[in-house]
Scaffold this motif. Structure first.
Motif, PDB file in Angstrom:
ATOM      1  N   VAL A 150       1.068  -1.060   0.359  1.00 29.50           N
ATOM      2  CA  VAL A 150      -0.109   0.244   0.051  1.00 29.50           C
ATOM      3  C   VAL A 150       0.638   1.537  -0.043  1.00 29.50           C
ATOM      4  N   SER A 151       0.541   2.040  -0.812  1.00 31.44           N
ATOM      5  CA  SER A 151       1.576   3.126  -0.929  1.00 31.44           C
ATOM      6  C   SER A 151      -0.124   4.180  -0.478  1.00 31.44           C
ATOM      7  N   THR A 152       0.542   5.595  -0.218  1.00 29.37           N
ATOM      8  CA  THR A 152      -0.900   6.315   0.075  1.00 29.37           C
ATOM      9  C   THR A 152      -0.199   8.001  -0.737  1.00 29.37           C
ATOM     10  N   PHE A 153      -1.302   9.091  -0.330  1.00 28.56           N
ATOM     11  CA  PHE A 153      -0.811  10.359  -0.675  1.00 28.56           C
ATOM     12  C   PHE A 153       0.323  11.039  -0.163  1.00 28.56           C
ATOM     13  N   MET A 165       0.510  15.020  -5.861  1.00 23.28           N
ATOM     14  CA  MET A 165      -0.615  13.872  -7.242  1.00 23.28           C
ATOM     15  C   MET A 165      -0.993  12.666  -6.313  1.00 23.28           C
ATOM     16  N   ARG A 166      -2.416  12.974  -6.442  1.00 28.87           N
ATOM     17  CA  ARG A 166      -4.020  12.750  -6.239  1.00 28.87           C
ATOM     18  C   ARG A 166      -4.079  11.247  -7.225  1.00 28.87           C
ATOM     19  N   THR A 167      -5.027  10.043  -6.473  1.00 32.62           N
ATOM     20  CA  THR A 167      -5.490   9.372  -7.836  1.00 32.62           C
ATOM     21  C   THR A 167      -7.192   8.926  -7.716  1.00 32.62           C
ATOM     22  N   PHE A 216      -0.445   4.121 -17.826  1.00 38.34           N
ATOM     23  CA  PHE A 216       0.480   5.938 -18.496  1.00 38.34           C
ATOM     24  C   PHE A 216       0.879   6.633 -16.884  1.00 38.34           C
ATOM     25  N   ILE A 217       0.791   6.177 -16.115  1.00 35.08           N
ATOM     26  CA  ILE A 217       1.789   6.485 -15.218  1.00 35.08           C
ATOM     27  C   ILE A 217       2.252   5.899 -14.112  1.00 35.08           C
ATOM     28  N   ASN A 218       2.999   6.080 -12.648  1.00 33.29           N
ATOM     29  CA  ASN A 218       3.672   5.381 -11.985  1.00 33.29           C
ATOM     30  C   ASN A 218       2.747   6.079 -10.423  1.00 33.29           C
ATOM     31  N   PRO A 219       0.913   5.559 -10.424  1.00 29.80           N
ATOM     32  CA  PRO A 219       0.560   5.785  -9.341  1.00 29.80           C
ATOM     33  C   PRO A 219       1.156   5.688  -8.192  1.00 29.80           C
ATOM     34  N   PHE A 220       2.252   5.361  -7.586  1.00 25.80           N
ATOM     35  CA  PHE A 220       2.622   4.641  -6.075  1.00 25.80           C
ATOM     36  C   PHE A 220       4.267   5.455  -5.739  1.00 25.80           C
ATOM     37  N   ILE A 221       3.700   6.419  -4.805  1.00 28.00           N
ATOM     38  CA  ILE A 221       4.717   7.475  -4.357  1.00 28.00           C
ATOM     39  C   ILE A 221       6.015   6.247  -3.424  1.00 28.00           C
ATOM     40  N   HIS A 222       7.166   6.379  -4.623  1.00 31.42           N
ATOM     41  CA  HIS A 222       7.345   5.329  -3.574  1.00 31.42           C
ATOM     42  C   HIS A 222       8.313   5.337  -2.151  1.00 31.42           C
ATOM     43  N   PRO A 223       8.536   7.184  -1.874  1.00 32.01           N
ATOM     44  CA  PRO A 223       8.797   6.927   0.042  1.00 32.01           C
ATOM     45  C   PRO A 223       7.768   6.654   0.683  1.00 32.01           C
ATOM     46  N   THR A 224       6.177   6.633   0.124  1.00 29.99           N
ATOM     47  CA  THR A 224       5.425   6.284   0.783  1.00 29.99           C
ATOM     48  C   THR A 224       4.885   4.681   0.529  1.00 29.99           C
TER      49      THR A 224
END
Length: 334
Positions: free
Chosen positions: A118-121, A135-137, A151-159
């Motif tokens: 799980v990642s977060t905003f 960024m928000r999805t 299309f994108i990388n929706p998961f923010i790595h350090p989260t």
């Protein structure tokens, strides 16, 4: 599994002295207390080693590992995975700030949902401390998160917080195409293996915009590798063949557009991606089209900012469902 399983936080550090204390404070002050904090000094030449050793005296949950040579980020992350003892592994960068309830909320999410990561905003924080919206999805659950990765990388790595077993079986790649794109390459690889990744729709980290960071100094290489990995991901997942110049359109990569694509080529390929996704994931086609159109609105902004001379042409093509056509025509005329 116990209600409060051990979480290993992997925090790679390279010449991070300026922001490191703030990053460390944000981890040791988490409301979730059962932590193992692995700080890996990757051959820093500033005061990073001294700062880490001082923090060890403050908190016995911190373990400091000093690399004998500069292994770079990917090998340092894999070393952290090998050293981790926790049920879960959380990522953290040495210049970011985790909000106090980040890990507590992520562990609860993992325990309440059948997911593997799980990642977060996140919001952005500048070098001077100014915070701006990140960024928000719109759709945060699987399999819509899977579709976003076309299309994108929706998961923010350090989260990210993931099951240790998943990361131990699937390390960060050391192949050239993963350089400065190691997170997206890994996420798409494990998604293709059937693991589930979702997003906790809450801001739980401040992501630092740091002009001295490695990623800031390698923007074009990062974008080129993102384009290559996205092309590979779509081709492997959907069993179709998209060309690199089409992948370059999806990733806003002007250097990747090598040959002419017709408007029908672009429309047909986007429709194939949507139809193949409906077949593979058995999900709502209207939602997939909405995600695609949202991505195209980002292209509109890109076009306005970078090609104002082509505004009239864009207004004409806005009647076409897939706005990617307009972006490509503007690029082709440069």
């Amino acid at each position: 599994m116990p209600n409060n399983p051990l979480v290993s936080v992997i925090l790679p550090c390279y010449n991070a002295a300026h922001f490191l204390p703030e990053a460390l404070d944000s981890i040791i002050n988490q409301t979730y207390r059962n932590l193992e904090i692995l700080c890996i000094n990757d051959g820093s030449t500033d005061k990073t080693p001294e700062i880490l050793e001082n923090y060890v005296k403050k908190d016995n949950r911190i373990r400091v590992i000093h690399n004998q040579t500069n292994l770079k980020l990917i090998r340092t992350l894999n070393k952290g995975i090998d050293l981790a003892n926790g049920e879960y592994i959380a990522r953290m960068d040495a210049d970011d700030v985790s909000l106090p309830e980040r890990i507590e909320k992520q562990v609860a999410y993992m325990q309440q949902n059948s997911v593997d990561m799980v990642s977060t905003f996140a919001d952005f924080v500048s070098e001077t401390g100014k915070i701006t919206k990140g960024m928000r999805t719109v759709y945060t659950t699987y399999p819509y998160t899977f579709f976003y990765t076309f299309f994108i990388n929706p998961f923010i790595h350090p989260t990210v917080l993931a099951k240790r077993a998943v990361l131990k079986e699937n390390k960060y790649s050391t192949e050239p195409n993963a350089l400065h794109n190691e997170d997206y390459e890994l996420w798409t690889r494990i998604l293709r293996k059937g693991y589930k990744i979702e997003i906790l729709p809450e801001v739980l980290l401040l992501y630092r915009y740091n002009s001295e960071s490695v990623s800031s100094q390698n923007v074009q290489l990062q974008l080129d590798n993102f384009t290559r990995n996205l092309q590979k991901h779509i081709n492997k997942t959907l069993q179709i063949e998209i060309r690199e110049n089409f992948a370059a359109l999806l990733t806003f990569n002007p250097s990747g557009v090598f040959q002419v694509l017709s408007m029908s080529d672009i429309t047909d390929m986007l429709n194939v991606i949507i139809e193949s996704s409906v077949t593979n994931f058995h999900v709502n086609k209207n939602i997939l089209q909405a995600i695609t159109q949202r991505h195209n609105r980002r292209l509109r902004l890109f076009l306005f900012r970078n090609h104002p001379a082509y505004l009239n042409k864009f207004v004409y093509f806005i009647q076409i469902l897939m706005h990617l056509r307009a972006h490509y025509l503007a690029r082709k005329k440069l």
